[in-house]
Design a protein around this motif. Structure first.
Motif, PDB file in Angstrom:
ATOM      1  N   TYR A  30       0.797  -1.224   0.000  1.00 21.36           N
ATOM      2  CA  TYR A  30       0.000   0.000   0.000  1.00 21.36           C
ATOM      3  C   TYR A  30       0.836   1.284   0.000  1.00 21.36           C
ATOM      4  O   TYR A  30       0.299   2.376  -0.185  1.00 21.36           O
ATOM      5  CB  TYR A  30      -0.938   0.014   1.213  1.00 21.36           C
ATOM      6  CG  TYR A  30      -1.968  -1.087   1.170  1.00 21.36           C
ATOM      7  CD1 TYR A  30      -3.101  -0.986   0.366  1.00 21.36           C
ATOM      8  CD2 TYR A  30      -1.809  -2.244   1.929  1.00 21.36           C
ATOM      9  CE1 TYR A  30      -4.052  -1.992   0.329  1.00 21.36           C
ATOM     10  CE2 TYR A  30      -2.753  -3.259   1.895  1.00 21.36           C
ATOM     11  CZ  TYR A  30      -3.869  -3.127   1.097  1.00 21.36           C
ATOM     12  OH  TYR A  30      -4.797  -4.138   1.049  1.00 21.36           O
ATOM     13  N   GLY A  31       2.130   1.146   0.229  1.00 27.71           N
ATOM     14  CA  GLY A  31       2.985   2.331   0.219  1.00 27.71           C
ATOM     15  C   GLY A  31       2.916   3.172   1.464  1.00 27.71           C
ATOM     16  O   GLY A  31       3.409   4.300   1.489  1.00 27.71           O
ATOM     17  N   HIS A  32       2.305   2.640   2.516  1.00 35.04           N
ATOM     18  CA  HIS A  32       2.226   3.373   3.786  1.00 35.04           C
ATOM     19  C   HIS A  32       1.954   2.377   4.898  1.00 35.04           C
ATOM     20  O   HIS A  32       1.607   1.212   4.654  1.00 35.04           O
ATOM     21  CB  HIS A  32       1.122   4.444   3.744  1.00 35.04           C
ATOM     22  CG  HIS A  32      -0.242   3.893   3.439  1.00 35.04           C
ATOM     23  ND1 HIS A  32      -1.014   3.233   4.364  1.00 35.04           N
ATOM     24  CD2 HIS A  32      -0.964   3.888   2.284  1.00 35.04           C
ATOM     25  CE1 HIS A  32      -2.161   2.863   3.819  1.00 35.04           C
ATOM     26  NE2 HIS A  32      -2.153   3.242   2.550  1.00 35.04           N
ATOM     27  N   SER A  33       2.113   2.826   6.136  1.00 33.88           N
ATOM     28  CA  SER A  33       1.856   1.987   7.289  1.00 33.88           C
ATOM     29  C   SER A  33       0.388   1.568   7.332  1.00 33.88           C
ATOM     30  O   SER A  33      -0.496   2.290   6.854  1.00 33.88           O
ATOM     31  CB  SER A  33       2.214   2.741   8.575  1.00 33.88           C
ATOM     32  OG  SER A  33       1.696   2.079   9.712  1.00 33.88           O
ATOM     33  N   ALA A  34       0.133   0.417   7.911  1.00 36.53           N
ATOM     34  CA  ALA A  34      -1.250  -0.053   8.040  1.00 36.53           C
ATOM     35  C   ALA A  34      -2.078   0.869   8.919  1.00 36.53           C
ATOM     36  O   ALA A  34      -3.316   0.845   8.865  1.00 36.53           O
ATOM     37  CB  ALA A  34      -1.257  -1.469   8.629  1.00 36.53           C
ATOM     38  N   PHE A  35      -1.421   1.698   9.703  1.00 40.38           N
ATOM     39  CA  PHE A  35      -2.131   2.585  10.618  1.00 40.38           C
ATOM     40  C   PHE A  35      -2.284   4.004  10.082  1.00 40.38           C
ATOM     41  O   PHE A  35      -2.702   4.906  10.802  1.00 40.38           O
ATOM     42  CB  PHE A  35      -1.418   2.613  11.971  1.00 40.38           C
ATOM     43  CG  PHE A  35      -1.158   1.238  12.522  1.00 40.38           C
ATOM     44  CD1 PHE A  35      -2.213   0.417  12.876  1.00 40.38           C
ATOM     45  CD2 PHE A  35       0.135   0.749  12.657  1.00 40.38           C
ATOM     46  CE1 PHE A  35      -1.987  -0.858  13.373  1.00 40.38           C
ATOM     47  CE2 PHE A  35       0.370  -0.513  13.146  1.00 40.38           C
ATOM     48  CZ  PHE A  35      -0.690  -1.321  13.507  1.00 40.38           C
ATOM     49  N   GLN A  36      -1.922   4.197   8.813  1.00 38.11           N
ATOM     50  CA  GLN A  36      -2.138   5.484   8.155  1.00 38.11           C
ATOM     51  C   GLN A  36      -3.370   5.400   7.272  1.00 38.11           C
ATOM     52  O   GLN A  36      -3.537   4.425   6.520  1.00 38.11           O
ATOM     53  CB  GLN A  36      -0.919   5.867   7.303  1.00 38.11           C
ATOM     54  CG  GLN A  36       0.310   6.193   8.118  1.00 38.11           C
ATOM     55  CD  GLN A  36       1.501   6.523   7.244  1.00 38.11           C
ATOM     56  OE1 GLN A  36       1.575   6.102   6.092  1.00 38.11           O
ATOM     57  NE2 GLN A  36       2.455   7.260   7.796  1.00 38.11           N
ATOM     58  N   SER A  37      -4.225   6.410   7.353  1.00 37.08           N
ATOM     59  CA  SER A  37      -5.472   6.391   6.606  1.00 37.08           C
ATOM     60  C   SER A  37      -5.203   6.446   5.112  1.00 37.08           C
ATOM     61  O   SER A  37      -4.376   7.226   4.639  1.00 37.08           O
ATOM     62  CB  SER A  37      -6.352   7.575   7.009  1.00 37.08           C
ATOM     63  OG  SER A  37      -6.702   7.493   8.374  1.00 37.08           O
TER      64      SER A  37
END
Length: 250
Positions: A215-222
């Protein structure tokens, strides 16, 4: 979540039991842990076995608590934080998939099933509903899927999600306590070695890393909505008059 658990149970039971291979590997892990001086595992197990109330609570915790807790966290994310749901759910699915592969490649008996006699099968000594050593459950479940500990992996998933997403301080602290308590239960009931729990932590680390790569970002970033993606990818339009006035000023 119920669908995920049903699929997991069905697929896990397709894995060949490989009883003797699993027992040999478990005995080898026991030998290594003793060589390393990790004697707390049988000590903790014997302490739990000698306390009936704690043993019953630990059995129920191990048998029935992990699924409602995991499902509850997943539903909470879906309901309250829908932008985080997809990536967080993906981490859980990847974790379960890695565990299934590990059960096939590395079948290993839990400490309670080792013939060495150093561990007490708490679930057999204090039988409870749905206990893993009960004849009904044992007959329809692969008993040699101890590496990694999926109980610990799922608990770590819950703890990380709650700690990173919740706003209330005591809820975040509870998120950290939950995987620790799960670790104590799985070791105390002799369902897992400590190294199984470490392997569960490694699986969680890999899973969240895969989510970041996907996803290109942390799982905790919207995740951004389509409208927001359009706004961020489209440069602002500059009117003719504005451009002309800027040119005159220069």
């Amino acid at each position: 979540m119920l669908f995920l658990d049903i699929c997991y149970e069905k697929l896990r039971n397709l894995v060949p039991a490989q009883k003797q291979v699993a027992i040999n590997r478990g005995e080898k892990v026991l030998e290594v842990t003793q060589h390393m001086g990790l004697s707390f595992e049988p000590v903790m197990n014997h302490w739990v076995a000698s306390n009936p109330v704690i043993a019953h609570l630990a059995n129920y915790y191990y048998t029935v608590f992990h699924l409602p807790m995991t499902a509850g966290v997943l539903i909470w994310i879906f309901w309250k934080h829908p932008r985080l749901y997809r990536s967080i759910r993906s981490a859980l699915v990847i974790t379960t998939a890695i565990a299934l592969v590990s059960f096939y490649v590395l079948p290993m008996a839990p400490p309670r099933l080792l013939p060495s006699g150093q561990f007490v099968d708490v679930s057999h000594l204090y039988p409870t509903w749905g206990s893993w050593s009960s004849p009904t459950v044992a007959e329809h479940s692969n008993q040699y899927a101890a590496m990694p500990s999926l109980h610990v992996a799922w608990a770590l998933w819950c703890g990380l999600v709650v700690f990173n997403v919740a706003k209330t301080k005591w809820v975040r602290i509870a998120g950290l306590i939950y995987p620790l308590l799960t670790f104590l239960v799985v070791v105390g009931t002799a369902n897992h070695f400590a190294i199984d729990a470490v392997a569960g932590g490694l699986v969680i680390t890999i899973s969240f890393g895969v989510v970041w790569a996907l996803y290109g970002h942390s799982a905790f970033q919207s995740a951004l909505t389509r409208e927001e993606l359009t706004l961020t990818s489209t440069p602002p339009r500059v009117g003719v008059r504005t451009a002309a006035s800027q040119f005159v000023r220069r």
